[in-house]
Design an enzyme around this catalytic site. Structure first.
Site, PDB file in Angstrom:
ATOM      1  CB  CYS A 166     -34.074 -29.415  11.871  1.00  0.00           C
ATOM      2  SG  CYS A 166     -32.967 -28.557  12.982  1.00  0.00           S
ATOM      3  CG  HIS A 183     -35.533 -29.270  16.515  1.00  0.00           C
ATOM      4  ND1 HIS A 183     -34.849 -29.909  15.502  1.00  0.00           N
ATOM      5  CD2 HIS A 183     -36.823 -29.692  16.419  1.00  0.00           C
ATOM      6  CE1 HIS A 183     -35.695 -30.679  14.826  1.00  0.00           C
ATOM      7  NE2 HIS A 183     -36.897 -30.557  15.368  1.00  0.00           N
TER       8      HIS A 183
END
Length: 1057
Positions: free
Chosen positions: A101, A352
């Site tokens: 990510c 994340h």
């Protein structure tokens, strides 16, 4: 009965009639009872789940899913392919490949930099231009990958695309999260390098024009006032956020003046001496795109790894950098916020990454979260939810109130600002800003879009096929389920319950009907299997077999009369067993009344009830095995069992494995065994009662003779034992000193009265002594295998010196008189002797062997031993922690055995002859072993301990005495030094980067080298010196899992493979 499970109730009811009916009196009605043909069928809604014991219950087998109306989406599990299609006026997402990510966020930010995108499209790409459209396009260089990826992000029909080509080309590990800020720097540097090699000169400086600014470090001498500037370029400003609340404070600190005094004084060229000075950074020019790195991830000296700062920082939508610039500017100092990169999570090593990016053409804000893209309302940046994620952090900091035009975040780690004038130029020429995908790339995008459309059609067709199939099945089930129940007195068949369930379960393909598991040994329906079958009407069965095939078909004629008869006999016998057992126990207590008797095994008689139960269970073909305890064993029966034990000793090992009654008195030739103590006579009355349970048991009447063959063999064995005893006695008398180990010749004190001694393997002597001690149990020794001590060429494998030093443990020395006896009594394959030869003109004595030493094999043997020391699979080494480079010599050996030593492994002082010899030690089994000292191992024809080297690992002759502060570790020669450091980290709580390892004063530094190549051999002692104590080891494992900071992007395309 009422407390019993319904299935067991049905089972019991099916066989209740056997108490009154003998096997020979069974009629059809009894067979139908056993197969439960006439049990009432269950009505729908009467039972929650299917009644397994009732073959007529057809409720709860999966029919409810089909009865009634069904939504056609239930007939497929394929998502609507249009859900994968890109919506109008939205951007395209990127697939997260595991932990990528952080890559996706930067790709989206760079894609939205229109100038960078336009530049990339100008790069020459002959591979794409000349690509044959029949095959998939596979970019090679980083530039080609990025070009194609941007073209897809711009014009793909897909909702998201897969960036694995680029990620693979960069050599990134998709499962490992890396430092996002480091990735950004390295990737832009790589891109700059790639563009500088393009033929088109306008592309050479694009990265600099976009991202590069200038500052200088200016040092001013306090003594003479001389200023020394050191100019430098930057691609982003790295701002410390610790202790700050807003962006202005962070930039101000970055440019703050720093005092250089004390040890930090500066050498002034003018004064030609060290002087106090001041140093600060001066900003000279700023790039079009200003990247501000907020240093959230900092190295914590205390824990030795990175941590995340969850400090709230406020930043403006419009940033005026004018006040921070040196000299007058043309007003190009106002910047507009264009992207915010967010890290959600409390740890620096997990979490994340997402990006909030402003569309340069419409000024709308979008949130890019891998595949998901969300447009923000009202052209406003909204960070709300991103800040709630981190609430798990135990911090008192409340989110501060933000003024209008400001945003506040404790998860933002990078801010991207665009120069406002640049923005206005772009917006005013919107036609120009709409970057077009060049034709050579657009044809590749069109090809991918065609592939996507084909996939959508394929999925739609598959959905339609599934729906059509489901509808047809729906009709079939509705029609057939009504026909399934078998009416009274109408023909019927049995079908497997599992098959019917699978037929009604649409997720599995319906296979043909298979009844083969239901058959008994007579080829009919086994009574036990009726609980797993369902009785259905012949009409329904006919239709199902026509559609699905299979067999064998089981109808009313398939009920097995033989199985029912057998079961009837077994159940009646089971009911009778306890009574018969009591009667037999009483009968065997009394004397035999008549002349006629039968031989039975005492072990069989002791356990006959248990055997009968097992036999009956086997006859019943049930899987449950009795554990010896039958229900209701009261005190009376226990007394009976005690009485049975009087007829012989407790069951010996092995009687429990008895399968058949009386097999314990059956000899291997099938006759009556000769051991009368193992058997006894019983009356005919006892025999007939027992025989009813064991119709196939061996039968021996009172006058049956014992097996003649066994009697002959017994006599033969007695004769052989007598011969062996005599032979052992003779050999012992002839070689008494060898047996008692008295008056043995020794090489270090050569006897005066002989110049020759003979050699035999110690193995021969050990085996011979075993025979002398137990002649009736052990086989006599017939030969001397001296070839054990010779090489394949017939040469001797030891020298006189090596035998003195320890190889003597493998041989026994004999006097000439003993050799004469041995060569007479045994077959000798090759005599071996050692001769003493005195020199006529000097005192020195030489020793030779017959046959001679084979030098070639001896050297090969020592080389192999050396190689084994470097190719071990599992061996112990010791790690000793040292302080200030001092080995902990004064520490005494540990008194308690620990690590790899246990009670029985501890060494005892050597008691055998040669115990004081420093080259000997005594191992657990009392055999002498040679110590593997360096000088011994290095000697070309030195001793070699045969017994200590094994295939799987090396058993050292002496055990290392473990000192305090030392730990034993199990290692292999092919593991790396880095892997050993991780083992040491767990054992000593010292991080790998703080470990300084050495062996015999030699430092071990190459982390990728194997232990074998570094000279770490079994029993080595490695010294560990730790750099500095670390306070907190809790997260040490975590640090190592995610890759230590110094590893980072090492080995990836970003740093060159």
């Amino acid at each position: 009965m009422s407390g019993m499970a319904p299935r067991l109730q049905l089972e019991k009811a099916a066989w209740r009639w056997v108490e009154l009916v003998r096997p020979e009196d069974i009629r059809r009605e009894h067979i139908e009872l056993a197969y439960r043909v006439n049990i009432a069928a269950c009505k729908r809604g009467a039972c929650r789940r299917n009644c397994k014991g009732n073959p007529n219950c057809l409720v709860g087998i999966g029919e409810h899913a089909w009865l009634g109306e069904i939504d056609e989406n239930a007939f497929h599990n394929i998502d609507d392919p249009n859900s994968e299609r890109r919506d109008k006026n939205t951007f395209v997402g990127l697939t997260n490949l595991g932990a990528t990510c952080y890559v996706n966020t930067f790709l989206q930010v760079w894609f939205h930099n229109l100038e960078l995108r336009r530049t990339l499209y100008l790069c020459q790409n002959s591979r794409a231009e000349e690509h044959n459209m029949d095959s998939d396009y596979e970019p090679q260089s980083i530039c080609e990958h990025l070009q194609y990826l941007f073209a897809l992000l711009q014009n793909s029909n897909r909702r998201y695309i897969d960036p694995s080509g680029l990620v693979k080309a960069l050599g990134l590990d998709t499962g490992q999260q890396q430092d996002a800020q480091e990735f950004s720097k390295l990737f832009l540097s790589l891109l700059e390098d790639t563009l500088s090699k393009q033929k088109n000169p306008t592309l050479h400086n694009v990265i600099q024009q976009q991202f590069c600014g200038q500052f200088s470090y200016v040092t001013v001498c306090n003594q003479c006032g001389r200023a020394s500037p050191l100019p430098s370029r930057f691609y982003e400003l790295e701002l410390n956020i610790q202790g700050h609340k807003n962006l202005t404070e962070c930039v101000t600190e970055f440019l703050k003046e720093e005092k250089l005094d004390g040890d930090n004084r500066y050498f002034c060229e003018s004064c030609q001496s060290k002087q106090n000075a001041t140093r600060r950074i001066k900003l000279h020019s700023l790039p079009r795109t200003l990247n501000l790195q907020l240093m959230r991830f900092v190295f914590d000296r205390q824990t030795g790894h990175k941590k995340k700062l969850n400090t709230f920082i406020s930043f403006p939508e419009q940033l005026d950098m004018g006040p921070f610039l040196e000299g007058k500017q043309d007003g190009k100092c106002v910047y507009e916020l264009s992207a915010v990169l967010i890290h959600r999570g409390v740890s620096a090593y997990s979490g994340h990454y997402i990006a909030h990016v402003r569309d340069a053409r419409t000024s709308d804000w979008y949130k890019f979260n891998d595949e998901e893209i969300e447009k923000m309302e009202g052209k406003k940046l909204q960070l709300g939810i991103e800040e709630d994620i981190a609430e798990t952090v135990k911090s008192q900091a409340r989110k501060p109130k933000c003024s209008k035009g400001y945003h506040c975040s404790r998860n933002a780690y990078m801010l991207v600002y665009k120069c406002q004038e640049e923005e206005e130029e772009e917006n005013s020429e919107s036609a120009k800003t709409n970057v077009e995908v060049p034709a050579f790339l657009q044809r590749l995008v069109d090809r991918d879009n065609r592939k996507f459309e084909e996939w959508c059609c394929e999925m739609s067709d598959m959905r339609k096929q599934s729906v059509d199939k489901g509808k047809a099945k729906h009709e079939e089930v509705k029609e057939l389920y009504e026909l399934l129940p078998a009416e009274d007195d109408q023909p019927y068949e049995f079908l497997p319950l599992e098959w019917l369930k699978k037929w009604l379960d649409d997720s599995t393909a319906t296979k043909e009907i298979d009844n083969s598991n239901f058959l008994c040994s007579h080829g009919k329906l086994h009574p036990d299997k009726v609980g797993e079958a369902k009785r259905i009407s012949l009409v329904a069965a006919q239709l199902l077999y026509e559609r699905y095939g299979g067999g064998p078909r089981l109808d009313a004629s398939s009920l097995c009369e033989e199985c029912v008869g057998q079961r009837c006999r077994v159940l009646r016998l089971k009911n009778q067993l306890n009574e018969d057992y009591r009667e037999v126990t009483n009968l065997v207590k009394g004397p035999l009344k008549s002349e006629e008797g039968y031989w039975v095994g005492k072990a069989s008689l002791r356990s006959w009830r248990q055997l009968a139960l097992e036999q009956l269970d086997e006859d019943e073909q049930e899987t449950k095995h009795s554990d010896g305890k039958t229900n209701g064993q009261g005190p009376e029966e226990e007394a009976d069992i005690a009485a049975m034990r009087e007829y012989g000793p407790e069951p010996q090992e092995g009687t429990e494995d008895m399968k058949t009654f009386n097999e314990d008195i059956l000899c291997c030739h099938g006759g009556l065994c000769i051991l009368e103590t193992e058997r006894r006579l019983v009356s005919e009355e006892v025999w007939s009662k027992v025989r009813a349970y064991f119709p196939k048991a061996p039968m021996f009447t009172q006058d049956q003779e014992a097996c003649r063959e066994c009697l002959r063999l017994e006599q033969e064995e007695k004769d052989n034992e007598a011969v062996s005893k005599m032979m052992a006695s003779d050999q012992k008398n002839l070689l008494l000193n060898l047996f008692q180990e008295k008056n043995r010749p020794a090489l270090n004190k050569w006897p005066q009265d002989t110049d020759v001694l003979y050699v035999v393997p110690m193995f021969f002597v050990d085996e011979w002594k075993k025979f002398i001690r137990r002649p009736t149990k052990m086989s006599p020794v017939s030969s001397v295998g001296n070839s054990l001590l010779l090489c394949p060429h017939g040469g001797f494998m030891f020298t006189y010196d090596s035998l003195l030093k320890g190889d003597a443990q493998h041989i026994a020395l004999l006097w000439p008189s003993e050799w004469e006896v041995i060569s007479r009594l045994f077959m000798v394959d090759q005599p071996i002797s050692i001769h003493r030869c005195s020199q006529p003109n000097g005192p020195s004595t030489e020793y030779t062997t017959q046959p001679d030493l084979c030098r070639e094999c001896r050297e090969g043997f020592i080389f192999q031993q050396q190689r084994d020391l470097r190719e071990y699979a599992q061996a112990t080494i010791y790690v000793r922690k040292v302080v200030d480079d001092k080995r902990m010599r004064e520490a005494p050996p540990e008194t308690n055995a620990s690590g790899s030593e246990s009670e029985d492994e501890r060494e005892e002082p050597a008691k055998m002859e040669g115990g004081g010899d420093p080259d000997f030690s005594q191992s657990e089994d009392g055999a002498k072993r040679l110590k593997l000292s360096d000088d011994a191992a290095g000697a070309p024809l030195g001793p070699a301990p045969i017994a200590s080297v094994t295939k799987s690992g090396i058993r050292r002759s002496t055990r290392h005495r473990k000192l305090r502060g030392e730990k034993a570790l199990i290692v292999s020669a092919n593991q790396t030094l880095k892997e050993l450091k991780i083992q040491i980290m767990h054992a000593f709580s010292v991080a790998p980067f703080d470990q300084n390892l050495s062996i015999d004063g030699r430092c071990l530094t190459d982390d990728s080298a194997t232990l074998g190549s570094l000279g770490v051999i079994p029993e080595s002692v490695i010294c560990l010196k730790a750099d500095e104590p670390i306070a907190d080891y809790a997260a040490m494992d975590d640090v190592y899992q995610v890759g230590m900071p110094e590893e980072g992007f090492k080995g990836t395309g970003l740093l060159g493979h």
